[in-house]
Design a protein around this motif. Structure first.
Motif, mmCIF file in Angstrom:
data_model
loop_
_atom_site.group_PDB
_atom_site.id
_atom_site.type_symbol
_atom_site.label_atom_id
_atom_site.label_comp_id
_atom_site.label_asym_id
_atom_site.label_seq_id
_atom_site.Cartn_x
_atom_site.Cartn_y
_atom_site.Cartn_z
ATOM 1 N N ASP A 192 8.593 -4.540 -9.897
ATOM 2 C CA ASP A 192 8.951 -3.210 -9.410
ATOM 3 C C ASP A 192 7.699 -2.399 -9.092
ATOM 4 O OD1 ASP A 192 11.697 -3.546 -9.499
ATOM 5 O OD2 ASP A 192 11.896 -2.726 -11.518
ATOM 6 N N ALA A 193 6.706 -2.478 -9.971
ATOM 7 C CA ALA A 193 5.456 -1.751 -9.750
ATOM 8 C C ALA A 193 4.751 -2.270 -8.495
ATOM 9 C CB ALA A 193 4.541 -1.885 -10.964
ATOM 10 N N LEU A 194 4.744 -3.584 -8.326
ATOM 11 C CA LEU A 194 4.117 -4.173 -7.142
ATOM 12 C C LEU A 194 4.808 -3.708 -5.870
ATOM 13 C CD1 LEU A 194 2.120 -6.154 -5.811
ATOM 14 C CD2 LEU A 194 3.792 -7.963 -6.212
ATOM 15 N N ASN A 195 6.131 -3.732 -5.859
ATOM 16 C CA ASN A 195 6.879 -3.276 -4.681
ATOM 17 C C ASN A 195 6.594 -1.811 -4.385
ATOM 18 O OD1 ASN A 195 8.173 -5.697 -3.968
ATOM 19 N ND2 ASN A 195 9.724 -5.381 -5.522
ATOM 20 N N ALA A 196 6.486 -0.996 -5.429
ATOM 21 C CA ALA A 196 6.205 0.425 -5.246
ATOM 22 C C ALA A 196 4.803 0.631 -4.655
ATOM 23 C CB ALA A 196 6.335 1.163 -6.574
ATOM 24 N N LEU A 197 3.823 -0.089 -5.171
ATOM 25 C CA LEU A 197 2.455 0.057 -4.669
ATOM 26 C C LEU A 197 2.332 -0.415 -3.221
ATOM 27 C CD1 LEU A 197 0.423 -1.059 -7.832
ATOM 28 C CD2 LEU A 197 0.681 1.257 -6.930
ATOM 29 N N VAL A 198 2.988 -1.521 -2.907
ATOM 30 C CA VAL A 198 2.967 -2.023 -1.525
ATOM 31 C C VAL A 198 3.637 -1.007 -0.594
ATOM 32 C CG1 VAL A 198 3.875 -3.818 0.011
ATOM 33 C CG2 VAL A 198 2.781 -4.461 -2.136
ATOM 34 N N ALA A 199 4.732 -0.401 -1.057
ATOM 35 C CA ALA A 199 5.420 0.619 -0.254
ATOM 36 C C ALA A 199 4.543 1.846 -0.039
ATOM 37 C CB ALA A 199 6.725 1.022 -0.928
ATOM 38 N N LEU A 200 3.641 2.105 -0.978
ATOM 39 C CA LEU A 200 2.702 3.225 -0.830
ATOM 40 C C LEU A 200 1.533 2.894 0.093
ATOM 41 C CD1 LEU A 200 2.580 4.466 -4.533
ATOM 42 C CD2 LEU A 200 3.607 5.648 -2.582
ATOM 43 N N GLY A 201 1.462 1.655 0.546
ATOM 44 C CA GLY A 201 0.419 1.271 1.482
ATOM 45 C C GLY A 201 -0.760 0.535 0.857
#
Length: 194
Positions: free
Chosen positions: A151-160
Protein backbone atom coordinates in the motif's frame (compact mmCIF):
# COMPACT_ATOMS: atom_id res chain seq x y z
CA UNK A 1 -21.20 7.98 -5.25
CA UNK A 2 -21.81 4.29 -5.90
CA UNK A 3 -18.48 2.45 -5.56
CA UNK A 4 -19.82 -1.05 -6.24
CA UNK A 5 -23.00 -3.09 -6.35
CA UNK A 6 -23.33 -6.59 -4.94
CA UNK A 7 -26.27 -8.84 -5.61
CA UNK A 8 -28.00 -11.26 -7.97
CA UNK A 9 -27.33 -11.06 -11.72
CA UNK A 10 -30.94 -11.33 -12.91
CA UNK A 11 -30.32 -10.47 -16.57
CA UNK A 12 -27.04 -10.58 -18.51
CA UNK A 13 -26.10 -9.67 -22.06
CA UNK A 14 -22.62 -8.98 -23.46
CA UNK A 15 -23.38 -5.25 -23.12
CA UNK A 16 -25.25 -4.96 -19.82
CA UNK A 17 -26.26 -6.68 -16.62
CA UNK A 18 -29.12 -6.09 -14.22
CA UNK A 19 -28.10 -6.53 -10.60
CA UNK A 20 -30.77 -7.07 -7.94
CA UNK A 21 -29.47 -5.48 -4.73
CA UNK A 22 -32.00 -6.28 -2.01
CA UNK A 23 -34.94 -5.67 -4.31
CA UNK A 24 -33.51 -2.67 -6.17
CA UNK A 25 -32.44 -3.37 -9.75
CA UNK A 26 -29.39 -1.60 -11.15
CA UNK A 27 -28.71 -1.60 -14.89
CA UNK A 28 -24.97 -1.59 -15.51
CA UNK A 29 -23.32 -1.21 -18.90
CA UNK A 30 -20.39 -3.62 -19.11
CA UNK A 31 -17.55 -4.59 -21.44
CA UNK A 32 -17.10 -8.01 -23.01
CA UNK A 33 -14.19 -8.48 -20.62
CA UNK A 34 -16.52 -8.16 -17.62
CA UNK A 35 -19.21 -10.26 -19.30
CA UNK A 36 -16.75 -13.12 -19.85
CA UNK A 37 -15.94 -13.04 -16.12
CA UNK A 38 -19.57 -13.06 -14.91
CA UNK A 39 -21.43 -14.99 -17.62
CA UNK A 40 -21.58 -18.19 -15.54
CA UNK A 41 -22.15 -16.49 -12.17
CA UNK A 42 -25.57 -16.06 -10.57
CA UNK A 43 -24.45 -13.33 -8.17
CA UNK A 44 -21.41 -11.23 -7.44
CA UNK A 45 -19.95 -7.77 -7.01
CA UNK A 46 -19.20 -5.24 -9.73
CA UNK A 47 -17.25 -2.01 -9.28
CA UNK A 48 -19.09 0.95 -10.76
CA UNK A 49 -18.57 4.30 -12.43
CA UNK A 50 -21.51 6.72 -12.63
CA UNK A 51 -21.21 8.69 -15.87
CA UNK A 52 -23.30 11.87 -16.09
CA UNK A 53 -23.83 13.84 -19.31
CA UNK A 54 -26.29 16.57 -20.20
CA UNK A 55 -28.73 14.11 -21.73
CA UNK A 56 -28.05 10.86 -19.87
CA UNK A 57 -26.89 9.17 -16.69
CA UNK A 58 -25.25 5.78 -17.09
CA UNK A 59 -23.88 3.33 -14.55
CA UNK A 60 -20.94 1.29 -15.85
CA UNK A 61 -19.92 -1.97 -14.19
CA UNK A 62 -16.50 -3.61 -14.01
CA UNK A 63 -15.41 -7.02 -12.76
CA UNK A 64 -12.24 -5.67 -11.14
CA UNK A 65 -10.78 -2.38 -9.97
CA UNK A 66 -8.03 -2.44 -12.62
CA UNK A 67 -10.59 -2.35 -15.43
CA UNK A 68 -12.54 0.47 -13.74
CA UNK A 69 -9.45 2.59 -13.23
CA UNK A 70 -8.35 2.08 -16.82
CA UNK A 71 -11.84 3.12 -17.98
CA UNK A 72 -11.56 6.33 -15.92
CA UNK A 73 -8.10 7.01 -17.40
CA UNK A 74 -9.36 6.44 -20.94
CA UNK A 75 -12.36 8.78 -20.64
CA UNK A 76 -10.04 11.49 -19.29
CA UNK A 77 -8.45 11.67 -22.76
CA UNK A 78 -9.90 14.38 -24.96
CA UNK A 79 -12.13 12.83 -27.62
CA UNK A 80 -12.53 9.47 -25.87
CA UNK A 81 -16.03 9.02 -24.52
CA UNK A 82 -17.50 6.34 -22.32
CA UNK A 83 -18.78 4.34 -25.31
CA UNK A 84 -15.35 4.34 -26.94
CA UNK A 85 -13.63 3.38 -23.67
CA UNK A 86 -16.07 0.49 -23.22
CA UNK A 87 -15.42 -0.59 -26.82
CA UNK A 88 -11.67 -0.60 -26.08
CA UNK A 89 -12.21 -2.75 -22.98
CA UNK A 90 -14.39 -5.10 -25.03
CA UNK A 91 -11.77 -5.44 -27.77
CA UNK A 92 -8.63 -5.92 -25.65
CA UNK A 93 -7.93 -7.03 -22.10
CA UNK A 94 -7.00 -4.18 -19.72
CA UNK A 95 -3.35 -5.31 -19.48
CA UNK A 96 -3.14 -5.44 -23.30
CA UNK A 97 -4.41 -1.87 -23.54
CA UNK A 98 -1.96 -0.69 -20.89
CA UNK A 99 0.91 -2.49 -22.66
CA UNK A 100 -0.05 -0.95 -26.03
CA UNK A 101 -0.17 2.54 -24.52
CA UNK A 102 3.09 2.22 -22.55
CA UNK A 103 4.92 0.74 -25.55
CA UNK A 104 3.44 3.33 -27.93
CA UNK A 105 1.82 0.64 -30.07
CA UNK A 106 -0.62 2.87 -32.01
CA UNK A 107 -1.47 0.19 -34.64
CA UNK A 108 -2.80 -2.12 -31.91
CA UNK A 109 -5.04 0.64 -30.59
CA UNK A 110 -6.14 1.53 -34.14
CA UNK A 111 -7.36 -2.05 -34.57
CA UNK A 112 -10.19 -1.20 -32.12
CA UNK A 113 -13.44 -0.05 -33.72
CA UNK A 114 -13.81 3.72 -33.33
CA UNK A 115 -10.12 4.41 -32.73
CA UNK A 116 -8.34 6.13 -35.60
CA UNK A 117 -4.70 7.09 -35.93
CA UNK A 118 -5.12 10.50 -34.28
CA UNK A 119 -7.13 9.07 -31.38
CA UNK A 120 -4.57 6.31 -30.80
CA UNK A 121 -1.72 8.83 -30.79
CA UNK A 122 -3.61 11.14 -28.41
CA UNK A 123 -4.33 8.26 -26.01
CA UNK A 124 -0.66 7.26 -26.02
CA UNK A 125 0.51 10.85 -25.57
CA UNK A 126 -1.84 11.59 -22.66
CA UNK A 127 -1.67 8.26 -20.79
CA UNK A 128 1.79 6.80 -21.42
CA UNK A 129 3.48 8.53 -18.47
CA UNK A 130 0.58 7.91 -16.07
CA UNK A 131 0.37 4.21 -16.90
CA UNK A 132 4.11 3.57 -17.12
CA UNK A 133 4.51 4.64 -13.47
CA UNK A 134 2.65 1.45 -12.55
CA UNK A 135 4.80 -1.66 -12.64
CA UNK A 136 4.26 -3.76 -15.76
CA UNK A 137 3.98 -6.81 -13.51
CA UNK A 138 1.16 -5.53 -11.30
CA UNK A 139 -2.27 -3.99 -11.68
CA UNK A 140 -2.59 -0.26 -12.19
CA UNK A 141 -4.33 0.15 -8.89
CA UNK A 142 -3.63 -0.72 -5.32
CA UNK A 143 -5.28 -4.08 -4.93
CA UNK A 144 -7.68 -5.02 -2.20
CA UNK A 145 -5.95 -6.81 0.73
CA UNK A 146 -2.49 -5.40 0.03
CA UNK A 147 0.14 -5.59 2.70
CA UNK A 148 1.30 -2.43 4.47
CA UNK A 149 4.45 -2.11 2.34
CA UNK A 150 2.53 -2.69 -0.91
CA UNK A 151 0.00 0.00 0.00
CA UNK A 152 2.82 2.39 0.87
CA UNK A 153 4.60 1.60 -2.39
CA UNK A 154 1.45 2.23 -4.43
CA UNK A 155 0.91 5.52 -2.61
CA UNK A 156 4.48 6.70 -3.22
CA UNK A 157 4.35 5.73 -6.90
CA UNK A 158 1.04 7.61 -7.21
CA UNK A 159 2.78 10.66 -5.73
CA UNK A 160 5.31 10.50 -8.54
CA UNK A 161 8.21 8.82 -6.72
CA UNK A 162 10.17 6.35 -8.85
CA UNK A 163 9.29 2.73 -8.09
CA UNK A 164 12.84 1.61 -7.22
CA UNK A 165 13.46 4.67 -5.01
CA UNK A 166 10.13 4.10 -3.24
CA UNK A 167 10.86 0.39 -2.69
CA UNK A 168 14.30 1.06 -1.20
CA UNK A 169 12.95 3.85 1.05
CA UNK A 170 10.19 1.59 2.36
CA UNK A 171 12.62 -1.27 3.02
CA UNK A 172 14.97 1.14 4.81
CA UNK A 173 12.17 2.32 7.11
CA UNK A 174 10.91 -1.23 7.77
CA UNK A 175 14.45 -2.40 8.70
CA UNK A 176 15.01 0.50 11.10
CA UNK A 177 11.49 0.27 12.58
CA UNK A 178 10.13 -3.29 12.14
CA UNK A 179 7.16 -2.59 14.46
CA UNK A 180 5.65 0.17 12.31
CA UNK A 181 1.99 -0.58 11.70
CA UNK A 182 0.37 2.64 10.45
CA UNK A 183 0.33 3.27 6.71
CA UNK A 184 0.57 7.06 7.11
CA UNK A 185 3.64 6.74 9.33
CA UNK A 186 5.36 4.43 6.87
CA UNK A 187 4.66 6.76 3.94
CA UNK A 188 5.83 9.87 5.81
CA UNK A 189 9.05 8.23 7.01
CA UNK A 190 9.74 6.79 3.56
CA UNK A 191 9.29 10.24 2.01
CA UNK A 192 11.77 11.69 4.53
CA UNK A 193 14.35 9.03 3.70
CA UNK A 194 14.23 9.68 -0.06
Amino acid sequence: MIAFVKGLFVHKTPAQVWVDVNGVGYELHISLNTFSQIQHLEKGQLYTYFHVKEDSQTLFGFFDVQEKELFVQLISVSGVGATTARMMLSSLKPDEIVRAIVQGNAPQLESIKGIGKKSAERIILELRDKLSKASPHTNISALINNTLDQDALNALVALGIGRSAAESAIQKVLKSEPGISQLEDLIKKALKSI
